[in-house]
Every structure is written in structure tokens, then in C-alpha cells.
Design a protein around this motif. Structure first.
Motif, short mmCIF file in Angstrom:
data_model
loop_
_atom_site.label_atom_id
_atom_site.label_comp_id
_atom_site.label_asym_id
_atom_site.label_seq_id
_atom_site.Cartn_x
_atom_site.Cartn_y
_atom_site.Cartn_z
N UNK A 169 -4.97 18.83 10.71
CA UNK A 169 -3.89 17.86 10.05
C UNK A 169 -4.95 16.50 9.67
N UNK A 170 -4.81 15.63 8.38
CA UNK A 170 -5.28 14.52 8.14
C UNK A 170 -3.98 13.69 7.63
N UNK A 171 -4.04 12.79 7.97
CA UNK A 171 -3.21 11.58 7.56
C UNK A 171 -3.71 10.21 7.15
N UNK A 172 -2.53 10.29 6.24
CA UNK A 172 -3.13 8.77 5.00
C UNK A 172 -1.44 8.33 4.53
N UNK A 173 -1.64 7.04 4.20
CA UNK A 173 -0.94 6.26 3.86
C UNK A 173 -1.16 6.09 2.24
N UNK A 174 -0.10 5.09 1.42
CA UNK A 174 -0.10 4.99 0.33
C UNK A 174 1.28 3.31 0.17
N UNK A 175 0.72 2.07 0.04
CA UNK A 175 1.08 0.95 0.32
C UNK A 175 0.39 0.65 -1.17
N UNK A 176 1.50 0.80 -2.40
CA UNK A 176 1.78 0.08 -4.07
C UNK A 176 2.81 -0.88 -4.57
N UNK A 177 2.18 -1.93 -5.22
CA UNK A 177 3.61 -3.02 -5.57
C UNK A 177 2.83 -2.68 -7.30
N UNK A 178 4.24 -3.42 -7.82
CA UNK A 178 3.92 -3.27 -8.66
C UNK A 178 4.32 -2.20 -9.75
N UNK A 179 3.89 -1.83 -11.19
CA UNK A 179 3.52 -0.80 -11.77
C UNK A 179 2.14 -0.23 -11.67
N UNK A 180 1.88 1.08 -11.59
CA UNK A 180 1.09 2.12 -11.03
C UNK A 180 0.47 2.85 -11.25
N UNK A 181 -0.16 4.15 -11.40
CA UNK A 181 -0.50 5.73 -11.55
C UNK A 181 -1.77 5.83 -10.59
N UNK A 182 -2.50 6.97 -10.35
CA UNK A 182 -3.00 7.21 -9.45
C UNK A 182 -3.22 8.83 -10.09
N UNK A 234 0.29 24.41 -3.99
CA UNK A 234 -1.28 25.43 -5.24
C UNK A 234 -2.70 24.54 -5.16
N UNK A 235 -2.82 23.38 -4.23
CA UNK A 235 -3.81 22.88 -4.18
C UNK A 235 -4.28 22.44 -5.90
N UNK A 236 -3.52 21.35 -6.99
CA UNK A 236 -3.83 21.61 -7.93
C UNK A 236 -4.11 20.01 -8.18
N UNK A 237 -5.08 19.41 -9.43
CA UNK A 237 -4.54 18.20 -9.33
C UNK A 237 -3.16 17.43 -9.83
N UNK A 238 -3.11 15.93 -8.95
CA UNK A 238 -1.94 15.86 -9.48
C UNK A 238 -2.01 14.45 -9.70
N UNK A 239 -0.98 14.14 -9.99
CA UNK A 239 -0.49 12.11 -10.59
C UNK A 239 0.67 11.80 -9.33
N UNK A 240 0.41 10.46 -8.64
CA UNK A 240 1.79 9.74 -8.85
C UNK A 240 1.64 8.48 -9.63
N UNK A 241 2.70 8.04 -9.38
CA UNK A 241 2.97 6.88 -10.74
C UNK A 241 4.60 6.23 -11.01
N UNK A 291 -4.06 6.24 -16.10
CA UNK A 291 -4.08 6.30 -14.25
C UNK A 291 -5.79 5.93 -13.66
N UNK A 292 -5.61 5.23 -12.64
CA UNK A 292 -7.03 5.02 -11.83
C UNK A 292 -6.89 6.43 -11.09
N UNK A 293 -8.68 6.98 -10.28
CA UNK A 293 -8.85 7.76 -9.74
C UNK A 293 -8.38 7.10 -8.24
#
Length: 309
Positions: free
Chosen positions: A16-29, A70-77, A84-86
């Protein structure tokens, strides 16, 4: 063991690989296609998750968790309509395991990725939608967050026993999310049978004695249902007749023994309920599209390839 424990034991969650995302304002990744199963828990704020191939985005709020199966590409926004940015744009420059977007502060997500060294992941995840959304898992999120944070410590410090600890933490996290999904009342397939008190009694009996020559009438008796009602209900929920499910489960058990032991094919055949090696070979080839020995050699080569990478 119960059916869910049986399946997870065959899958052998690992790495298991762990990571986090800390975001502010409006965004799309935008995130690329991925191997394994993605797990995420939102600790603060909210966002929309859009999975390629799915018609509608899903809103995820603080306290929620979700699996991407399913391993498909996805977006968080914050808004599905934003360009979105990569993901690599922020993750490649992250100083640690937490990536920051727009200075952070409003949204925080923790996540990990599950890989499986045992049976094909489809054994479990084909029974799940592309995104498994569990709402308001606040009480369980504390457990999940602790597990992810502990995992990061184990991987970073490389302490004795760290590999075993990481493996167990992987199973704890996956099991917690699946339990919440089962309690949601939405499961289908054989997971739906686990959520049905009557069907799960039959399924548990079948898993406890897979080599037994079960009849539909015996399984119906375990479920406390008439033979006809049980057969119809099992097919409607699981998607196949009870004895077809049994045959498939026997093949998974046999495949696991071929991968993990040097046992003779004949002894494996008898152990999973076949009266002759010939009958077993025929059934195995029909379901797995290769002979038992071809499967064993293929799995050995795959293991060697993973070891040398």
C-alpha cells in the motif's frame, strides 16, 4: 473463515502506497490510469470525483471514503466543469507524501493504493462499481487515518517487522471500507449475498466445506429457505446458480494452491472436491483457459519477474 475473509486471504493485499492532498481555493486535478485499487478518505472539505466511463461525478465530503476499483483515469475537483491540471504537476514537487495545491488549507484527503499478490483482483472487485462511495464514515475514518499514518511510519523508518505490519494494515483498511459498503444496503453480486442474512448462511457453509458434494437442497436448508426460493434468490443476487458459484470458488482455491505450493495436481484436485484428476483438469481448463501445470508455470514466471524488477 467467513466468505469475505476467505476472498481477502486469497487476494493477499500488499504494497500500500500512501499519499495526501492539501488544497485551497478552487481547483481540479487529473489523475492517470493506475494499477491496483485506489483508496481515499476525505478528512476536511469536499470535492467532486469523476471517473472515466461513468456518467455522473460523485460528491465526496468530509467523513466520506471511497475506492476506485477499475484503474481508470479520474479527476478530483471543487467544480466538475473546471479545467484540470495533471496530478504530476503538484505531486512531483511535493516535499513529502502530501501534495499541496493553491496553498492548501480548505481540503485534505489521505489515500493509498492496494496491490494483490494472490488471486486476480476481479474476484472481489468485479462485484463492485467503478467507484465505491461510503458516506459519513466519521467513526471509521479515524481508524483508517491511523492505519494510513502508521503505514507511512513503517515505510519511512524501515523498522524490523515493517513489511508484515504494512501487509496487515493494508488488509485492515480494505476490510473497513468493504464493511461500510456492506452496511450501506447497496452491494450486488456475491457481496450482496454476504449482506443477506439467509444467503450468507449458505455461502458460509459452502466456503467452510468447499470439497463437500453440496446439493441445492442442502444449501437451501442452511439458508432456511425452500429449494426453489433459495435457488431463485441466489441467482438473482449473485448472478449465477449456487453450484456454479461453488465450482468457481473451487477453481480459485485450486489456483491458489498451484501458485503457493508444490502439491501434485491430483492432490489439489481431491482437496477441492473432484473425484478424479481428469475431471479436475477438464474443469480447470474450461474456467482458467489453460491446464493446471501451464497455470503454475505462468504464475512462477510472473513471480520471478516481480522479484527481479
Amino acid at each position: 473463515m467467513d466468505p469475505l475473509s476467505d476472498v481477502l486471504s486469497l487476494l493477499k493485499p500488499r504494497s500500500v502506497l500512501s499519499a495526501g492532498l492539501d488544497a485551497g481555493g478552487t481547483w481540479a486535478i487529473r489523475f492517470p490510469a493506475h494499477d491496483g485499487i485506489k483508496f481515499n478518505a476525505v478528512m476536511r472539505g469536499a470535492c467532486w470525483v469523476s471517473v472515466e466511463g461513468e456518467a455522473e461525478p460523485v460528491r465526496i465530503a468530509a467523513g466520506d471514503c471511497f475506492l476506485l476499483t477499475r484503474g481508470r483515469p479520474f479527476r478530483l475537483a471543487t467544480d466538475p466543469g473546471l479545467p484540470a491540471i495533471d496530478a504530476a504537476t503538484i505531486y512531483d514537487r511535493a516535499a513529502d507524501t502530501v501534495a499541496t495545491c493553491n496553498g492548501g488549507g480548505a481540503f485534505f484527503l489521505i489515500g493509498g493504493r492496494f496491490f494483490f499478490e494472490g488471486a486476480p483482483a476481479g474476484l472481489l472487485f468485479d462485484a463492485l462499481p467503478a467507484i465505491v462511495h461510503v458516506r459519513d464514515a466519521t467513526n471509521q475514518a479515524a481508524i483508517l487515518r491511523w492505519a494510513l499514518e502508521q503505514l507511512a511510519v513503517e515505510l519511512r523508518l524501515s523498522v524490523p517487522g515493517g513489511t508484515l505490519m504494512a501487509d496487515h494494515l493494508a488488509q485492515i483498511m480494505l476490510l473497513q471500507v468493504l464493511r461500510l459498503w456492506l452496511a450501506s444496503g447497496r452491494p450486488t453480486g456475491w457481496l450482496g449475498a454476504i449482506a443477506d442474512p439467509r444467503l450468507t448462511r449458505a455461502l458460509t457453509a459452502l466456503h467452510a466445506e468447499p470439497a463437500r458434494r453440496w446439493t441445492v437442497a442442502e444449501l437451501a436448508g442452511r439458508a432456511g429457505m425452500s429449494r426453489t426460493t433459495f435457488a431463485e434468490r441466489f441467482r438473482a443476487v449473485v448472478g449465477q446458480p449456487p453450484l456454479a458459484y461453488l465450482a468457481g470458488w473451487r477453481m480459485q482455491l485450486a489456483a491458489d494452491r498451484l501458485r503457493s505450493s508444490d502439491a501434485r495436481v491430483a492432490s489439489i484436485a481431491y482437496a477441492v472436491g473432484y473425484e478424479s484428476e481428469t475431471a479436475f483438469r477438464t474443469a480447470f481448463r474450461r474456467q482458467m483457459l489453460c491446464t493446471p501445470m501451464q497455470y503454475r508455470r505462468r504464475m512462477a514466471a510472473l513471480l520471478l519477474h516481480r522479484t527481479l524488477r
